[in-house]
Design an enzyme around this catalytic site. Structure first.
Site, short mmCIF file in Angstrom:
data_model
loop_
_atom_site.label_atom_id
_atom_site.label_comp_id
_atom_site.label_asym_id
_atom_site.label_seq_id
_atom_site.Cartn_x
_atom_site.Cartn_y
_atom_site.Cartn_z
N CYS A 2 0.30 -2.05 -14.00
CA CYS A 2 0.65 -0.68 -14.34
C CYS A 2 2.15 -0.50 -14.22
O CYS A 2 2.85 -1.37 -13.69
CB CYS A 2 -0.01 0.31 -13.38
N GLY A 28 0.90 -0.69 -19.27
CA GLY A 28 -0.42 -0.07 -19.24
C GLY A 28 -0.57 0.94 -20.34
O GLY A 28 0.31 1.79 -20.52
N ASN A 101 1.50 0.70 -8.35
CA ASN A 101 1.18 -0.42 -9.22
C ASN A 101 0.62 -1.52 -8.31
O ASN A 101 1.28 -1.90 -7.35
CB ASN A 101 2.45 -0.88 -9.93
N GLY A 102 -0.55 -1.99 -8.63
CA GLY A 102 -1.13 -3.06 -7.82
C GLY A 102 -2.63 -2.97 -7.77
O GLY A 102 -3.26 -2.40 -8.67
N TYR A 257 4.91 -13.23 -18.53
CA TYR A 257 4.25 -12.41 -19.53
C TYR A 257 4.50 -10.90 -19.44
O TYR A 257 4.80 -10.26 -20.44
CB TYR A 257 2.74 -12.69 -19.45
#
Ligand code: SF4
Length: 502
Positions: A2, A28, A101-102, A257
Protein backbone atom coordinates in the site's frame (compact mmCIF):
# COMPACT_ATOMS: atom_id res chain seq x y z
CA UNK A 1 1.49 -3.39 -0.70
CA UNK A 2 0.00 0.00 0.00
CA UNK A 3 0.94 3.65 -0.11
CA UNK A 4 0.72 5.70 3.07
CA UNK A 5 1.20 9.37 3.76
CA UNK A 6 0.58 12.16 6.20
CA UNK A 7 0.90 15.91 5.67
CA UNK A 8 1.06 18.38 8.54
CA UNK A 9 0.58 21.70 6.76
CA UNK A 10 -0.43 25.24 7.48
CA UNK A 11 -3.86 25.52 5.95
CA UNK A 12 -5.78 23.49 3.35
CA UNK A 13 -3.89 20.21 2.80
CA UNK A 14 -6.48 18.11 0.94
CA UNK A 15 -5.14 19.11 -2.48
CA UNK A 16 -1.62 18.11 -1.46
CA UNK A 17 -2.86 14.82 -0.01
CA UNK A 18 -4.73 14.11 -3.25
CA UNK A 19 -1.65 14.88 -5.36
CA UNK A 20 0.48 12.74 -3.06
CA UNK A 21 -1.96 9.85 -3.36
CA UNK A 22 -1.65 10.03 -7.14
CA UNK A 23 2.12 9.56 -6.76
CA UNK A 24 1.47 6.47 -4.65
CA UNK A 25 -1.26 4.99 -6.84
CA UNK A 26 1.09 2.27 -8.12
CA UNK A 27 1.27 0.84 -4.59
CA UNK A 28 -2.44 0.05 -4.42
CA UNK A 29 -5.48 0.41 -6.62
CA UNK A 30 -8.19 -1.41 -4.63
CA UNK A 31 -9.24 1.51 -2.48
CA UNK A 32 -8.13 4.89 -1.29
CA UNK A 33 -8.97 7.34 1.43
CA UNK A 34 -8.16 10.58 3.16
CA UNK A 35 -8.98 12.06 6.56
CA UNK A 36 -8.27 15.70 7.34
CA UNK A 37 -8.48 17.70 10.55
CA UNK A 38 -9.38 21.38 10.64
CA UNK A 39 -8.86 22.08 14.34
CA UNK A 40 -12.46 21.26 15.19
CA UNK A 41 -13.46 18.25 13.18
CA UNK A 42 -12.20 15.24 11.26
CA UNK A 43 -13.40 14.98 7.65
CA UNK A 44 -13.35 11.61 5.89
CA UNK A 45 -13.63 10.31 2.38
CA UNK A 46 -12.89 6.69 1.50
CA UNK A 47 -13.92 4.47 -1.35
CA UNK A 48 -13.09 1.59 -3.64
CA UNK A 49 -11.04 2.26 -6.73
CA UNK A 50 -8.50 4.72 -8.00
CA UNK A 51 -7.74 8.10 -6.47
CA UNK A 52 -9.12 9.95 -9.49
CA UNK A 53 -12.40 8.04 -9.26
CA UNK A 54 -12.94 8.20 -5.50
CA UNK A 55 -12.42 11.91 -4.83
CA UNK A 56 -14.76 14.43 -6.41
CA UNK A 57 -14.85 18.20 -6.21
CA UNK A 58 -17.59 18.06 -3.58
CA UNK A 59 -15.37 15.83 -1.39
CA UNK A 60 -12.33 18.03 -1.85
CA UNK A 61 -14.32 21.10 -0.78
CA UNK A 62 -15.47 19.27 2.32
CA UNK A 63 -12.03 17.90 3.28
CA UNK A 64 -10.95 20.97 5.21
CA UNK A 65 -7.96 21.22 7.48
CA UNK A 66 -4.26 21.69 7.95
CA UNK A 67 -3.46 18.02 8.69
CA UNK A 68 -4.28 15.05 6.53
CA UNK A 69 -3.57 11.33 6.36
CA UNK A 70 -4.04 9.38 3.13
CA UNK A 71 -3.75 5.88 1.79
CA UNK A 72 -3.84 3.80 -1.39
CA UNK A 73 -4.78 0.22 -0.66
CA UNK A 74 -4.05 -3.14 -2.09
CA UNK A 75 -5.91 -5.73 -0.04
CA UNK A 76 -3.93 -8.52 1.56
CA UNK A 77 -6.28 -9.12 4.46
CA UNK A 78 -10.04 -9.10 4.49
CA UNK A 79 -12.71 -8.69 1.93
CA UNK A 80 -11.32 -5.53 0.43
CA UNK A 81 -14.63 -3.71 0.87
CA UNK A 82 -15.00 0.01 1.44
CA UNK A 83 -15.16 -0.61 5.21
CA UNK A 84 -11.55 -1.82 5.01
CA UNK A 85 -10.28 1.28 3.21
CA UNK A 86 -7.80 3.37 5.19
CA UNK A 87 -7.20 5.72 7.00
CA UNK A 88 -9.04 4.84 10.20
CA UNK A 89 -10.16 7.16 12.91
CA UNK A 90 -11.05 6.82 16.57
CA UNK A 91 -12.72 9.31 18.88
CA UNK A 92 -10.83 8.16 21.95
CA UNK A 93 -7.68 9.81 23.13
CA UNK A 94 -8.34 13.28 21.68
CA UNK A 95 -9.20 11.63 18.36
CA UNK A 96 -6.61 9.88 16.23
CA UNK A 97 -6.50 9.23 12.48
CA UNK A 98 -4.11 6.56 11.27
CA UNK A 99 -2.98 4.69 8.16
CA UNK A 100 -0.26 2.15 7.52
CA UNK A 101 1.54 0.09 4.92
CA UNK A 102 2.31 -3.50 5.81
CA UNK A 103 0.67 -6.55 7.26
CA UNK A 104 0.14 -8.07 10.70
CA UNK A 105 0.11 -11.83 10.53
CA UNK A 106 -1.32 -12.12 14.04
CA UNK A 107 -4.18 -9.75 13.22
CA UNK A 108 -6.91 -12.30 13.99
CA UNK A 109 -5.35 -13.20 17.35
CA UNK A 110 -5.00 -9.53 18.23
CA UNK A 111 -8.60 -8.82 17.29
CA UNK A 112 -9.73 -11.63 19.57
CA UNK A 113 -7.48 -10.42 22.37
CA UNK A 114 -8.73 -6.85 22.02
CA UNK A 115 -12.30 -8.09 22.27
CA UNK A 116 -11.86 -10.57 25.10
CA UNK A 117 -9.35 -8.73 27.31
CA UNK A 118 -9.80 -5.08 26.45
CA UNK A 119 -13.45 -5.15 25.34
CA UNK A 120 -12.54 -3.22 22.23
CA UNK A 121 -14.35 -4.06 19.04
CA UNK A 122 -12.49 -3.99 15.74
CA UNK A 123 -15.07 -3.54 13.03
CA UNK A 124 -13.06 -3.96 9.86
CA UNK A 125 -10.74 -6.62 8.47
CA UNK A 126 -8.03 -4.02 8.14
CA UNK A 127 -4.99 -4.45 10.35
CA UNK A 128 -4.44 -0.73 10.89
CA UNK A 129 -7.64 -0.62 12.93
CA UNK A 130 -6.01 -3.16 15.22
CA UNK A 131 -2.83 -1.06 15.45
CA UNK A 132 -4.96 2.00 16.21
CA UNK A 133 -6.76 0.18 19.02
CA UNK A 134 -3.54 -1.17 20.54
CA UNK A 135 -1.93 2.27 20.30
CA UNK A 136 -4.80 4.26 21.80
CA UNK A 137 -5.38 1.64 24.47
CA UNK A 138 -1.75 2.03 25.55
CA UNK A 139 -2.19 5.82 25.64
CA UNK A 140 -5.44 5.66 27.58
CA UNK A 141 -3.85 3.33 30.11
CA UNK A 142 -1.29 6.00 30.96
CA UNK A 143 -4.06 8.27 32.30
CA UNK A 144 -2.71 11.35 30.55
CA UNK A 145 -4.56 14.59 31.15
CA UNK A 146 -4.05 17.43 28.70
CA UNK A 147 -0.30 17.29 28.77
CA UNK A 148 0.77 14.73 26.21
CA UNK A 149 4.51 14.04 26.37
CA UNK A 150 6.79 12.27 23.91
CA UNK A 151 7.37 9.61 26.53
CA UNK A 152 3.66 8.72 26.47
CA UNK A 153 3.81 8.21 22.72
CA UNK A 154 6.98 6.12 23.04
CA UNK A 155 5.26 3.83 25.53
CA UNK A 156 2.24 3.42 23.25
CA UNK A 157 4.44 2.70 20.23
CA UNK A 158 6.42 0.14 22.23
CA UNK A 159 3.14 -1.54 23.06
CA UNK A 160 2.42 -1.85 19.32
CA UNK A 161 5.93 -3.25 18.76
CA UNK A 162 5.31 -5.80 21.48
CA UNK A 163 1.93 -6.98 20.29
CA UNK A 164 1.88 -6.53 16.52
CA UNK A 165 3.72 -9.20 14.54
CA UNK A 166 4.62 -8.36 10.98
CA UNK A 167 5.62 -5.22 9.13
CA UNK A 168 4.11 -1.76 9.42
CA UNK A 169 4.96 1.79 8.53
CA UNK A 170 2.44 3.95 10.33
CA UNK A 171 1.41 7.60 9.99
CA UNK A 172 -1.09 9.16 12.37
CA UNK A 173 -2.37 12.51 13.54
CA UNK A 174 -3.65 13.17 17.06
CA UNK A 175 -6.15 16.00 17.18
CA UNK A 176 -4.45 19.20 18.34
CA UNK A 177 -1.37 17.20 19.40
CA UNK A 178 0.57 16.72 16.21
CA UNK A 179 1.57 14.11 13.68
CA UNK A 180 3.42 10.89 14.43
CA UNK A 181 5.12 8.29 12.27
CA UNK A 182 6.77 5.02 13.16
CA UNK A 183 8.29 2.09 11.38
CA UNK A 184 8.28 -1.48 12.68
CA UNK A 185 11.39 -2.69 14.56
CA UNK A 186 12.90 -4.16 11.36
CA UNK A 187 11.89 -1.26 9.11
CA UNK A 188 10.60 -3.68 6.48
CA UNK A 189 8.28 -1.28 4.70
CA UNK A 190 9.65 2.14 3.67
CA UNK A 191 8.74 5.51 5.17
CA UNK A 192 10.30 8.86 4.23
CA UNK A 193 10.16 12.22 6.01
CA UNK A 194 10.17 15.55 4.22
CA UNK A 195 9.83 19.25 5.07
CA UNK A 196 8.69 22.39 3.27
CA UNK A 197 8.91 26.04 4.27
CA UNK A 198 5.91 27.91 3.01
CA UNK A 199 4.37 29.83 5.89
CA UNK A 200 5.04 30.69 9.46
CA UNK A 201 5.41 27.08 10.47
CA UNK A 202 7.36 24.35 8.67
CA UNK A 203 5.20 21.82 6.88
CA UNK A 204 6.02 18.13 7.22
CA UNK A 205 5.26 15.07 5.18
CA UNK A 206 5.67 11.33 5.73
CA UNK A 207 5.27 9.12 2.67
CA UNK A 208 6.02 5.61 1.45
CA UNK A 209 8.29 6.83 -1.32
CA UNK A 210 10.52 9.82 -1.95
CA UNK A 211 8.85 10.48 -5.32
CA UNK A 212 5.94 12.05 -3.39
CA UNK A 213 8.28 14.61 -1.83
CA UNK A 214 9.78 15.49 -5.22
CA UNK A 215 6.40 16.03 -6.83
CA UNK A 216 4.97 18.11 -3.99
CA UNK A 217 8.07 20.24 -3.51
CA UNK A 218 9.07 18.93 -0.09
CA UNK A 219 12.76 18.63 0.67
CA UNK A 220 13.94 15.19 1.72
CA UNK A 221 14.79 15.10 5.43
CA UNK A 222 15.50 11.40 5.95
CA UNK A 223 14.10 7.91 6.05
CA UNK A 224 12.30 7.02 9.27
CA UNK A 225 14.62 4.52 10.96
CA UNK A 226 13.69 0.96 11.81
CA UNK A 227 11.87 0.96 15.14
CA UNK A 228 11.82 4.76 15.30
CA UNK A 229 9.00 7.01 16.46
CA UNK A 230 8.87 10.60 15.21
CA UNK A 231 6.47 13.15 16.64
CA UNK A 232 5.99 16.60 15.12
CA UNK A 233 4.18 18.50 17.85
CA UNK A 234 1.77 21.39 17.27
CA UNK A 235 4.64 23.91 17.50
CA UNK A 236 6.37 21.80 14.79
CA UNK A 237 9.09 20.72 17.17
CA UNK A 238 10.48 17.35 16.06
CA UNK A 239 10.91 14.62 18.67
CA UNK A 240 12.38 11.29 17.69
CA UNK A 241 13.65 8.11 19.26
CA UNK A 242 14.59 4.63 18.12
CA UNK A 243 12.63 2.34 20.41
CA UNK A 244 14.03 -0.99 19.34
CA UNK A 245 17.47 -2.39 18.61
CA UNK A 246 16.48 -4.98 16.03
CA UNK A 247 18.35 -5.33 12.75
CA UNK A 248 17.11 -3.14 9.90
CA UNK A 249 15.93 -5.44 7.10
CA UNK A 250 14.07 -3.45 4.43
CA UNK A 251 12.08 -5.35 1.81
CA UNK A 252 14.31 -6.06 -1.19
CA UNK A 253 11.31 -6.59 -3.44
CA UNK A 254 10.61 -2.85 -3.27
CA UNK A 255 13.73 -2.45 -5.43
CA UNK A 256 12.87 -5.33 -7.74
CA UNK A 257 9.32 -4.40 -8.46
CA UNK A 258 7.12 -2.26 -6.22
CA UNK A 259 8.70 1.12 -5.84
CA UNK A 260 8.86 3.67 -8.60
CA UNK A 261 12.32 3.84 -10.18
CA UNK A 262 12.46 7.56 -9.44
CA UNK A 263 12.28 6.89 -5.70
CA UNK A 264 15.11 6.65 -3.18
CA UNK A 265 14.40 4.19 -0.36
CA UNK A 266 16.72 3.94 2.63
CA UNK A 267 19.34 5.85 0.67
CA UNK A 268 19.18 3.49 -2.31
CA UNK A 269 18.15 4.64 -5.77
CA UNK A 270 15.57 2.15 -7.04
CA UNK A 271 16.56 3.02 -10.60
CA UNK A 272 20.24 2.29 -10.02
CA UNK A 273 19.55 -0.88 -8.04
CA UNK A 274 17.45 -2.20 -10.95
CA UNK A 275 20.17 -1.29 -13.42
CA UNK A 276 22.73 -3.20 -11.38
CA UNK A 277 20.36 -6.17 -11.24
CA UNK A 278 20.18 -6.11 -15.05
CA UNK A 279 23.95 -5.89 -15.39
CA UNK A 280 24.58 -8.78 -13.04
CA UNK A 281 22.06 -10.92 -14.88
CA UNK A 282 23.81 -10.01 -18.14
CA UNK A 283 27.07 -11.43 -16.77
CA UNK A 284 25.31 -14.69 -16.04
CA UNK A 285 23.64 -14.86 -19.46
CA UNK A 286 26.90 -14.08 -21.22
CA UNK A 287 28.41 -17.27 -19.86
CA UNK A 288 25.70 -19.34 -21.58
CA UNK A 289 27.11 -18.50 -25.01
CA UNK A 290 23.60 -18.30 -26.48
CA UNK A 291 23.10 -16.36 -29.68
CA UNK A 292 20.68 -13.56 -28.82
CA UNK A 293 19.42 -11.07 -31.41
CA UNK A 294 17.45 -8.70 -29.24
CA UNK A 295 16.61 -7.91 -25.60
CA UNK A 296 13.02 -7.08 -24.68
CA UNK A 297 11.36 -6.09 -21.40
CA UNK A 298 8.01 -7.37 -20.21
CA UNK A 299 6.50 -3.96 -19.46
CA UNK A 300 6.61 -1.98 -17.21
CA UNK A 301 8.83 -2.60 -14.22
CA UNK A 302 11.48 -4.64 -16.05
CA UNK A 303 12.42 -1.83 -18.45
CA UNK A 304 15.23 -0.38 -16.34
CA UNK A 305 16.90 -3.76 -15.78
CA UNK A 306 16.40 -4.79 -19.42
CA UNK A 307 18.02 -1.59 -20.75
CA UNK A 308 21.07 -2.11 -18.50
CA UNK A 309 21.21 -5.80 -19.42
CA UNK A 310 21.10 -5.08 -23.17
CA UNK A 311 23.81 -2.43 -22.83
CA UNK A 312 26.08 -4.79 -20.91
CA UNK A 313 25.61 -7.51 -23.54
CA UNK A 314 26.00 -4.93 -26.33
CA UNK A 315 22.72 -6.11 -27.83
CA UNK A 316 19.83 -4.11 -29.29
CA UNK A 317 16.99 -3.25 -26.90
CA UNK A 318 13.48 -3.29 -28.32
CA UNK A 319 9.98 -2.68 -26.97
CA UNK A 320 8.25 -5.61 -28.64
CA UNK A 321 5.48 -6.16 -26.11
CA UNK A 322 2.89 -3.45 -25.80
CA UNK A 323 0.80 -3.17 -22.69
CA UNK A 324 -2.73 -1.87 -22.68
CA UNK A 325 -2.59 0.67 -19.89
CA UNK A 326 -6.34 0.99 -19.65
CA UNK A 327 -7.29 -2.64 -19.11
CA UNK A 328 -7.25 -2.35 -15.33
CA UNK A 329 -6.62 -5.32 -13.13
CA UNK A 330 -7.44 -8.92 -13.85
CA UNK A 331 -9.29 -10.84 -11.21
CA UNK A 332 -9.35 -14.61 -11.06
CA UNK A 333 -11.87 -15.94 -13.46
CA UNK A 334 -12.98 -19.52 -13.77
CA UNK A 335 -11.08 -21.59 -16.31
CA UNK A 336 -7.69 -21.36 -17.94
CA UNK A 337 -9.04 -20.21 -21.30
CA UNK A 338 -10.52 -17.05 -19.87
CA UNK A 339 -7.34 -16.43 -17.94
CA UNK A 340 -5.23 -16.79 -21.07
CA UNK A 341 -7.51 -14.44 -22.91
CA UNK A 342 -7.22 -11.82 -20.22
CA UNK A 343 -3.41 -11.89 -20.47
CA UNK A 344 -3.73 -11.37 -24.22
CA UNK A 345 -5.85 -8.34 -23.63
CA UNK A 346 -3.16 -6.86 -21.43
CA UNK A 347 -0.20 -7.47 -23.75
CA UNK A 348 0.29 -7.70 -27.48
CA UNK A 349 3.36 -8.41 -29.56
CA UNK A 350 4.90 -6.25 -32.29
CA UNK A 351 5.39 -9.03 -34.83
CA UNK A 352 8.18 -7.27 -36.74
CA UNK A 353 10.36 -7.37 -33.66
CA UNK A 354 9.97 -11.12 -33.24
CA UNK A 355 9.97 -12.66 -36.70
CA UNK A 356 12.91 -15.06 -37.08
CA UNK A 357 14.73 -13.72 -34.00
CA UNK A 358 16.23 -15.20 -30.86
CA UNK A 359 14.64 -12.97 -28.27
CA UNK A 360 15.74 -12.53 -24.67
CA UNK A 361 12.69 -11.52 -22.60
CA UNK A 362 13.44 -9.79 -19.31
CA UNK A 363 10.88 -9.86 -16.52
CA UNK A 364 10.94 -8.97 -12.84
CA UNK A 365 9.88 -12.37 -11.53
CA UNK A 366 8.02 -15.61 -12.11
CA UNK A 367 5.30 -16.42 -9.58
CA UNK A 368 2.98 -19.23 -10.61
CA UNK A 369 4.34 -19.30 -14.14
CA UNK A 370 1.03 -19.05 -16.00
CA UNK A 371 1.59 -15.56 -17.31
CA UNK A 372 5.22 -16.21 -18.23
CA UNK A 373 4.02 -19.20 -20.23
CA UNK A 374 1.32 -17.18 -21.98
CA UNK A 375 3.84 -14.47 -22.87
CA UNK A 376 6.32 -16.99 -24.28
CA UNK A 377 3.53 -18.53 -26.35
CA UNK A 378 2.50 -15.10 -27.61
CA UNK A 379 6.07 -14.26 -28.62
CA UNK A 380 6.49 -17.54 -30.47
CA UNK A 381 3.20 -17.03 -32.23
CA UNK A 382 4.52 -13.64 -33.31
CA UNK A 383 7.31 -15.47 -35.14
CA UNK A 384 10.22 -15.68 -32.70
CA UNK A 385 12.74 -18.40 -33.50
CA UNK A 386 13.62 -18.85 -29.82
CA UNK A 387 12.53 -17.20 -26.58
CA UNK A 388 14.99 -17.02 -23.72
CA UNK A 389 13.38 -15.93 -20.47
CA UNK A 390 15.34 -13.99 -17.84
CA UNK A 391 13.94 -13.12 -14.40
CA UNK A 392 15.93 -10.44 -12.66
CA UNK A 393 14.69 -11.64 -9.30
CA UNK A 394 15.70 -15.02 -7.90
CA UNK A 395 13.12 -17.83 -7.76
CA UNK A 396 10.16 -16.78 -5.58
CA UNK A 397 9.58 -19.74 -3.26
CA UNK A 398 7.98 -18.55 -0.05
CA UNK A 399 4.99 -16.40 0.89
CA UNK A 400 5.37 -12.87 2.19
CA UNK A 401 3.93 -12.18 5.62
CA UNK A 402 4.89 -8.55 5.52
CA UNK A 403 2.35 -6.99 3.20
CA UNK A 404 2.86 -8.45 -0.25
CA UNK A 405 0.30 -10.84 -1.65
CA UNK A 406 2.70 -13.62 -2.67
CA UNK A 407 0.83 -16.93 -2.59
CA UNK A 408 1.67 -19.98 -0.48
CA UNK A 409 4.72 -22.06 -1.37
CA UNK A 410 2.54 -24.77 -2.89
CA UNK A 411 1.23 -22.25 -5.43
CA UNK A 412 4.70 -20.95 -6.35
CA UNK A 413 6.25 -22.69 -9.33
CA UNK A 414 9.81 -22.25 -8.09
CA UNK A 415 8.95 -24.12 -4.90
CA UNK A 416 7.30 -27.07 -6.58
CA UNK A 417 9.40 -27.34 -9.75
CA UNK A 418 13.08 -27.54 -10.66
CA UNK A 419 14.76 -25.01 -12.94
CA UNK A 420 14.43 -27.32 -15.95
CA UNK A 421 10.80 -28.10 -15.16
CA UNK A 422 9.97 -24.38 -14.99
CA UNK A 423 11.69 -23.77 -18.32
CA UNK A 424 9.68 -26.60 -19.83
CA UNK A 425 6.42 -25.40 -18.24
CA UNK A 426 6.73 -21.86 -19.54
CA UNK A 427 7.90 -23.25 -22.92
CA UNK A 428 11.06 -21.13 -23.01
CA UNK A 429 14.17 -22.22 -24.88
CA UNK A 430 16.36 -21.12 -21.99
CA UNK A 431 15.65 -19.76 -18.53
CA UNK A 432 17.78 -17.53 -16.35
CA UNK A 433 17.27 -16.34 -12.79
CA UNK A 434 19.33 -13.79 -10.90
CA UNK A 435 21.15 -15.19 -7.86
CA UNK A 436 20.09 -14.05 -4.40
CA UNK A 437 23.59 -12.69 -3.82
CA UNK A 438 23.35 -10.59 -6.98
CA UNK A 439 20.18 -8.74 -6.00
CA UNK A 440 21.56 -8.32 -2.49
CA UNK A 441 24.77 -6.78 -3.86
CA UNK A 442 22.80 -4.65 -6.34
CA UNK A 443 20.85 -3.04 -3.51
CA UNK A 444 23.61 -2.90 -0.90
CA UNK A 445 25.88 -1.04 -3.28
CA UNK A 446 23.39 1.85 -3.13
CA UNK A 447 23.80 2.14 0.63
CA UNK A 448 26.53 -0.01 2.17
CA UNK A 449 25.29 0.96 5.65
CA UNK A 450 22.36 -1.41 5.20
CA UNK A 451 23.77 -4.76 6.21
CA UNK A 452 20.78 -6.94 5.42
CA UNK A 453 17.47 -6.99 3.58
CA UNK A 454 14.33 -9.03 3.98
CA UNK A 455 14.64 -11.69 1.29
CA UNK A 456 12.24 -14.15 2.88
CA UNK A 457 10.26 -14.80 -0.31
CA UNK A 458 13.46 -16.14 -1.90
CA UNK A 459 15.16 -17.79 1.05
CA UNK A 460 12.41 -18.55 3.56
CA UNK A 461 14.32 -16.73 6.32
CA UNK A 462 11.87 -14.32 7.93
CA UNK A 463 13.76 -11.47 9.65
CA UNK A 464 11.24 -10.95 12.44
CA UNK A 465 12.21 -14.36 13.81
CA UNK A 466 8.66 -15.25 14.81
CA UNK A 467 7.48 -16.97 11.63
CA UNK A 468 7.33 -20.63 12.60
CA UNK A 469 6.06 -23.46 10.35
CA UNK A 470 2.84 -23.31 12.40
CA UNK A 471 2.46 -19.60 11.61
CA UNK A 472 2.98 -20.29 7.90
CA UNK A 473 0.40 -23.07 8.01
CA UNK A 474 -2.10 -20.86 9.82
CA UNK A 475 -1.58 -17.94 7.43
CA UNK A 476 -2.00 -20.30 4.44
CA UNK A 477 -5.27 -21.61 5.91
CA UNK A 478 -6.52 -18.09 6.56
CA UNK A 479 -5.62 -17.13 3.01
CA UNK A 480 -7.48 -20.09 1.57
CA UNK A 481 -10.54 -19.51 3.74
CA UNK A 482 -10.60 -15.82 2.88
CA UNK A 483 -12.90 -16.43 -0.04
CA UNK A 484 -14.35 -12.98 0.15
CA UNK A 485 -11.12 -11.41 -0.94
CA UNK A 486 -10.84 -10.99 -4.69
CA UNK A 487 -7.26 -12.02 -5.27
CA UNK A 488 -5.37 -10.45 -8.08
CA UNK A 489 -3.93 -12.73 -10.72
CA UNK A 490 -0.57 -13.95 -9.49
CA UNK A 491 1.40 -12.92 -12.46
CA UNK A 492 0.33 -9.34 -12.32
CA UNK A 493 3.66 -9.27 -10.55
CA UNK A 494 5.11 -9.77 -14.01
CA UNK A 495 2.85 -7.45 -15.88
CA UNK A 496 2.69 -4.87 -13.24
CA UNK A 497 5.49 -2.52 -12.73
CA UNK A 498 2.90 -0.18 -11.51
CA UNK A 499 0.30 -2.79 -10.61
CA UNK A 500 1.27 -3.61 -7.11
CA UNK A 501 0.47 -6.63 -5.07
CA UNK A 502 -0.38 -5.62 -1.59
FE1 SF4 B 1 9.63 -8.09 0.61
FE2 SF4 B 1 9.76 -10.68 0.02
FE3 SF4 B 1 10.38 -9.81 2.47
FE4 SF4 B 1 7.85 -9.76 1.60
S1 SF4 B 1 9.11 -11.58 1.98
S2 SF4 B 1 8.92 -8.15 2.71
S3 SF4 B 1 8.13 -9.26 -0.56
S4 SF4 B 1 11.44 -9.36 0.55
Amino acid sequence: MCGVLGIFGNDYVAQDVYDALITLQHRGQDATGMITFDGKQFHTKKGLGLVKDVFHTRDMLRLKGHAGVGHTRYSTVGGGGAEDAQPFYTKVFFGVMMAHNGNLFNVYDLKKELWEKDHRFVNSSCDVEVILEVFTKALTKQRINKDLKFDHLCKATKSVFKRAQGAYSVVAYIAKHGMIAFRDPHGIRPLIMGKRKTGLLDEYIFASESVTLDVLGFEFVRDVKAGELIWIDEERKVHSKVLSNKKHTPCIFEHVYFARPDSMLDGISVHKARMRMGEKLADKIKKSGLKIDVVMPVPDSSRTAAIALAAKLKLPYREGLIKNRYIGRTFIMPGQEIRKKSIHYKLNAVKLEFEGKNVLLVDDSIVRGNTSKAIVQMCKKAGAKAIYFASYSPPVKYPCLYGVDIPTSQELIAYTHTHDEIQKFIEADALFYTDVKDIFDSCKKGNPKIKSFCMACFEGKYPTGDVTPEVLKKVAEERLSDKSCAKIEDDDINLGGQMSLA
